[in-house]
Motif scaffolding. Sequence first.
Motif, PDB file in Angstrom:
ATOM      1  N   ASP A 191      20.966  53.921  48.090  1.00 36.02           N
ATOM      2  CA  ASP A 191      21.987  53.173  48.837  1.00 36.02           C
ATOM      3  C   ASP A 191      22.532  52.023  47.994  1.00 36.02           C
ATOM      4  OD1 ASP A 191      21.695  54.795  51.036  1.00 36.02           O
ATOM      5  OD2 ASP A 191      20.363  53.442  52.104  1.00 36.02           O
ATOM      6  N   LEU A 192      21.646  51.252  47.383  1.00 37.12           N
ATOM      7  CA  LEU A 192      22.057  50.112  46.563  1.00 37.12           C
ATOM      8  C   LEU A 192      22.785  50.591  45.312  1.00 37.12           C
ATOM      9  CD1 LEU A 192      22.022  47.063  46.052  1.00 37.12           C
ATOM     10  CD2 LEU A 192      19.802  47.359  44.925  1.00 37.12           C
ATOM     11  N   GLN A 193      22.292  51.640  44.692  1.00 33.49           N
ATOM     12  CA  GLN A 193      22.912  52.146  43.462  1.00 33.49           C
ATOM     13  C   GLN A 193      24.337  52.629  43.706  1.00 33.49           C
ATOM     14  OE1 GLN A 193      19.825  55.024  42.434  1.00 33.49           O
ATOM     15  NE2 GLN A 193      19.222  53.771  40.695  1.00 33.49           N
ATOM     16  N   VAL A 194      24.539  53.376  44.787  1.00 32.31           N
ATOM     17  CA  VAL A 194      25.882  53.886  45.089  1.00 32.31           C
ATOM     18  C   VAL A 194      26.818  52.739  45.454  1.00 32.31           C
ATOM     19  CG1 VAL A 194      27.236  55.281  46.697  1.00 32.31           C
ATOM     20  CG2 VAL A 194      25.113  56.196  45.740  1.00 32.31           C
ATOM     21  N   LEU A 195      26.326  51.771  46.219  1.00 30.43           N
ATOM     22  CA  LEU A 195      27.151  50.616  46.577  1.00 30.43           C
ATOM     23  C   LEU A 195      27.640  49.895  45.318  1.00 30.43           C
ATOM     24  CD1 LEU A 195      28.198  48.493  48.715  1.00 30.43           C
ATOM     25  CD2 LEU A 195      26.088  47.235  48.185  1.00 30.43           C
ATOM     26  N   VAL A 196      26.710  49.600  44.399  1.00 30.98           N
ATOM     27  CA  VAL A 196      27.070  48.877  43.168  1.00 30.98           C
ATOM     28  C   VAL A 196      28.039  49.707  42.331  1.00 30.98           C
ATOM     29  CG1 VAL A 196      26.181  47.947  41.001  1.00 30.98           C
ATOM     30  CG2 VAL A 196      24.942  47.541  43.134  1.00 30.98           C
ATOM     31  N   LEU A 197      27.762  51.003  42.216  1.00 32.47           N
ATOM     32  CA  LEU A 197      28.640  51.871  41.419  1.00 32.47           C
ATOM     33  C   LEU A 197      30.039  51.928  42.012  1.00 32.47           C
ATOM     34  CD1 LEU A 197      28.810  53.767  38.994  1.00 32.47           C
ATOM     35  CD2 LEU A 197      28.124  55.648  40.497  1.00 32.47           C
ATOM     36  N   GLN A 198      30.136  52.093  43.325  1.00 29.69           N
ATOM     37  CA  GLN A 198      31.449  52.153  43.973  1.00 29.69           C
ATOM     38  C   GLN A 198      32.220  50.841  43.807  1.00 29.69           C
ATOM     39  OE1 GLN A 198      33.010  54.803  44.731  1.00 29.69           O
ATOM     40  NE2 GLN A 198      32.651  55.382  46.839  1.00 29.69           N
ATOM     41  N   CYS A 199      31.509  49.723  43.861  1.00 33.56           N
ATOM     42  CA  CYS A 199      32.169  48.422  43.729  1.00 33.56           C
ATOM     43  C   CYS A 199      32.455  48.056  42.274  1.00 33.56           C
ATOM     44  CB  CYS A 199      31.319  47.343  44.387  1.00 33.56           C
ATOM     45  SG  CYS A 199      31.241  47.484  46.187  1.00 33.56           S
ATOM     46  N   SER A 200      31.991  48.888  41.334  1.00 33.85           N
ATOM     47  CA  SER A 200      32.287  48.684  39.917  1.00 33.85           C
ATOM     48  C   SER A 200      33.470  49.524  39.459  1.00 33.85           C
ATOM     49  CB  SER A 200      31.049  49.044  39.068  1.00 33.85           C
ATOM     50  OG  SER A 200      29.943  48.258  39.416  1.00 33.85           O
ATOM     51  N   MET A 201      34.106  50.200  40.390  1.00 32.86           N
ATOM     52  CA  MET A 201      35.240  51.057  40.062  1.00 32.86           C
ATOM     53  C   MET A 201      36.485  50.236  39.726  1.00 32.86           C
ATOM     54  SD  MET A 201      34.316  54.136  40.034  1.00 32.86           S
ATOM     55  CE  MET A 201      32.539  54.377  39.983  1.00 32.86           C
ATOM     56  N   PRO A 202      37.449  50.832  39.044  1.00 32.85           N
ATOM     57  CA  PRO A 202      38.698  50.121  38.731  1.00 32.85           C
ATOM     58  C   PRO A 202      39.511  49.837  39.985  1.00 32.85           C
ATOM     59  CG  PRO A 202      38.865  52.441  38.150  1.00 32.85           C
ATOM     60  CD  PRO A 202      37.430  52.201  38.495  1.00 32.85           C
ATOM     61  N   ALA A 203      40.616  49.144  39.805  1.00 30.61           N
ATOM     62  CA  ALA A 203      41.494  48.832  40.926  1.00 30.61           C
ATOM     63  C   ALA A 203      42.064  50.121  41.520  1.00 30.61           C
ATOM     64  CB  ALA A 203      42.628  47.925  40.466  1.00 30.61           C
ATOM     65  N   ALA A 204      42.140  50.162  42.826  1.00 28.63           N
ATOM     66  CA  ALA A 204      42.615  51.359  43.524  1.00 28.63           C
ATOM     67  C   ALA A 204      44.136  51.455  43.477  1.00 28.63           C
ATOM     68  CB  ALA A 204      42.152  51.334  44.977  1.00 28.63           C
ATOM     69  N   VAL A 205      44.633  52.691  43.521  1.00 26.79           N
ATOM     70  CA  VAL A 205      46.081  52.901  43.617  1.00 26.79           C
ATOM     71  C   VAL A 205      46.619  52.243  44.881  1.00 26.79           C
ATOM     72  CG1 VAL A 205      47.898  54.639  43.795  1.00 26.79           C
ATOM     73  CG2 VAL A 205      45.942  55.034  42.282  1.00 26.79           C
ATOM     74  N   SER A 206      45.768  52.179  45.930  1.00 29.18           N
ATOM     75  CA  SER A 206      46.189  51.531  47.177  1.00 29.18           C
ATOM     76  C   SER A 206      46.519  50.056  46.954  1.00 29.18           C
ATOM     77  CB  SER A 206      45.105  51.674  48.250  1.00 29.18           C
ATOM     78  OG  SER A 206      43.885  51.104  47.828  1.00 29.18           O
ATOM     79  N   SER A 207      45.953  49.429  45.903  1.00 31.32           N
ATOM     80  CA  SER A 207      46.308  48.043  45.575  1.00 31.32           C
ATOM     81  C   SER A 207      47.809  47.940  45.315  1.00 31.32           C
ATOM     82  CB  SER A 207      45.551  47.570  44.329  1.00 31.32           C
ATOM     83  OG  SER A 207      44.171  47.660  44.505  1.00 31.32           O
ATOM     84  N   PHE A 208      48.308  48.865  44.494  1.00 34.34           N
ATOM     85  CA  PHE A 208      49.736  48.874  44.171  1.00 34.34           C
ATOM     86  C   PHE A 208      50.575  49.167  45.415  1.00 34.34           C
ATOM     87  CE2 PHE A 208      53.466  51.499  43.113  1.00 34.34           C
ATOM     88  CZ  PHE A 208      54.201  50.553  42.411  1.00 34.34           C
ATOM     89  N   LEU A 209      50.140  50.158  46.203  1.00 37.70           N
ATOM     90  CA  LEU A 209      50.897  50.535  47.400  1.00 37.70           C
ATOM     91  C   LEU A 209      50.969  49.371  48.390  1.00 37.70           C
ATOM     92  CD1 LEU A 209      49.480  54.134  47.968  1.00 37.70           C
ATOM     93  CD2 LEU A 209      51.610  53.478  46.833  1.00 37.70           C
ATOM     94  N   MET A 210      49.861  48.652  48.544  1.00 40.02           N
ATOM     95  CA  MET A 210      49.839  47.533  49.486  1.00 40.02           C
ATOM     96  C   MET A 210      50.715  46.384  48.994  1.00 40.02           C
ATOM     97  SD  MET A 210      47.631  48.231  52.045  1.00 40.02           S
ATOM     98  CE  MET A 210      46.548  46.956  52.565  1.00 40.02           C
ATOM     99  N   VAL A 211      50.632  46.099  47.704  1.00 44.27           N
ATOM    100  CA  VAL A 211      51.449  45.020  47.138  1.00 44.27           C
ATOM    101  C   VAL A 211      52.928  45.363  47.234  1.00 44.27           C
ATOM    102  CG1 VAL A 211      52.085  43.928  44.944  1.00 44.27           C
ATOM    103  CG2 VAL A 211      49.686  44.047  45.631  1.00 44.27           C
ATOM    104  N   LYS A 212      53.262  46.606  46.948  1.00 38.36           N
ATOM    105  CA  LYS A 212      54.658  47.031  47.019  1.00 38.36           C
ATOM    106  C   LYS A 212      55.194  46.910  48.439  1.00 38.36           C
ATOM    107  CE  LYS A 212      57.704  50.866  45.717  1.00 38.36           C
ATOM    108  NZ  LYS A 212      57.777  52.225  45.134  1.00 38.36           N
ATOM    109  N   GLU A 213      54.330  47.199  49.413  1.00 39.12           N
ATOM    110  CA  GLU A 213      54.757  47.201  50.817  1.00 39.12           C
ATOM    111  C   GLU A 213      54.739  45.805  51.427  1.00 39.12           C
ATOM    112  OE1 GLU A 213      56.158  48.877  54.339  1.00 39.12           O
ATOM    113  OE2 GLU A 213      55.885  49.847  52.398  1.00 39.12           O
ATOM    114  N   PHE A 214      53.741  44.983  51.070  1.00 38.22           N
ATOM    115  CA  PHE A 214      53.526  43.736  51.803  1.00 38.22           C
ATOM    116  C   PHE A 214      53.664  42.463  50.965  1.00 38.22           C
ATOM    117  CE2 PHE A 214      50.946  47.009  53.990  1.00 38.22           C
ATOM    118  CZ  PHE A 214      51.638  47.018  55.202  1.00 38.22           C
ATOM    119  N   GLY A 215      53.940  42.605  49.683  1.00 39.26           N
ATOM    120  CA  GLY A 215      54.194  41.411  48.883  1.00 39.26           C
ATOM    121  C   GLY A 215      53.229  41.244  47.726  1.00 39.26           C
ATOM    122  N   GLY A 216      53.759  40.783  46.584  1.00 38.30           N
ATOM    123  CA  GLY A 216      52.956  40.586  45.385  1.00 38.30           C
ATOM    124  C   GLY A 216      53.757  40.996  44.160  1.00 38.30           C
ATOM    125  N   ASP A 217      53.125  40.948  43.009  1.00 41.06           N
ATOM    126  CA  ASP A 217      53.765  41.307  41.747  1.00 41.06           C
ATOM    127  C   ASP A 217      53.472  42.776  41.456  1.00 41.06           C
ATOM    128  OD1 ASP A 217      54.312  41.703  38.951  1.00 41.06           O
ATOM    129  OD2 ASP A 217      54.308  39.532  38.694  1.00 41.06           O
TER     130      ASP A 217
END
Length: 297
Positions: free
Chosen positions: A242-268
């Motif tokens: 459980d701890l290993q998967v949590l840490v691994l998942q949270c070590s992933m790169p930025a999600a494509v959803s980051s771009f989609l959310m910024v494009k839709e709701f504000g940001g650079d």
Amino acid sequence: MTAILSAILPVLTIVLIGFWAGKTFTLDRMSLSRITLYIFTPALVADSLYRSPITLANAKGLFLAFSLTYALMGAIAWGLSCLLHFPAPIRKSAIATSAFPNTGNMGLSVSLFAFGEEGLNRAAIVLIISSLLVFSTGPAILKGGKFSNALKFTLKLPLIWAMLMGFALRLLPFELPFQLDRVLEVLAEGTIPLALVVLGIEISQSSLRLTRYDLFASTLRLLGGGTVAYGMGRMVGLEGLDLQVLVLQCSMPAAVSSFLMVKEFGGDTVRTARVVAISSVLAFGTLPLVLGLLSLS
């Protein structure tokens, strides 16, 4: 080292195939992304919940630890952005790329190769948790809208209905006739390769020009996320896989959803798109380090 390379190299190879396809052919990225988002990934989530032996206690621990990590990463990004005097659009982008990890195509894939089916089942739970949090609170964080509007947006997500389907199938007192449950299984088996190919295509068509901001935001996501997740996981009592998967998942790169959310709701949007692409490339250097440290814990 062999185990680490066995988890990373297959993922990298499939991403490179997608990169080659993106450079060689004229492909409709939007259609491929939608197929992955609306068909294959929900099938994987539903199938994992249907067949997974994971318990409610596991899910509760993962939910609490990821929620705390998500909130703290957003707060750290906001604090550092204020300290560095970033303008409001860049500050929003930093929060989005720091708090929203790629728990989907990248996270599921590496978890499968690193920890097998049990790791994939837990990674699917983290994907559901992150989707619920990101799409219910992200719009309000970036735009300042009402929580009710964000909740309506979240309820439209296919992952939410896939989650309910998986639970419903699990509660059935009988097996589905004519092997209908195999439909989910077959679709689920295609999710990982398709998601990685799509990721490679996205990288092939993105700008990889590295600036100081890109390096700052990528490092915060790749190394900060896993560090915070480890602390939060230990604090709530997570152990073992459980701890290993949590840490691994949270070590992933930025999600494509980051771009989609910024494009839709504000940001650079330009900086956000670059950080998504650059952090995805840099992840193949940082994830072996994370896996090596997890093997020692």
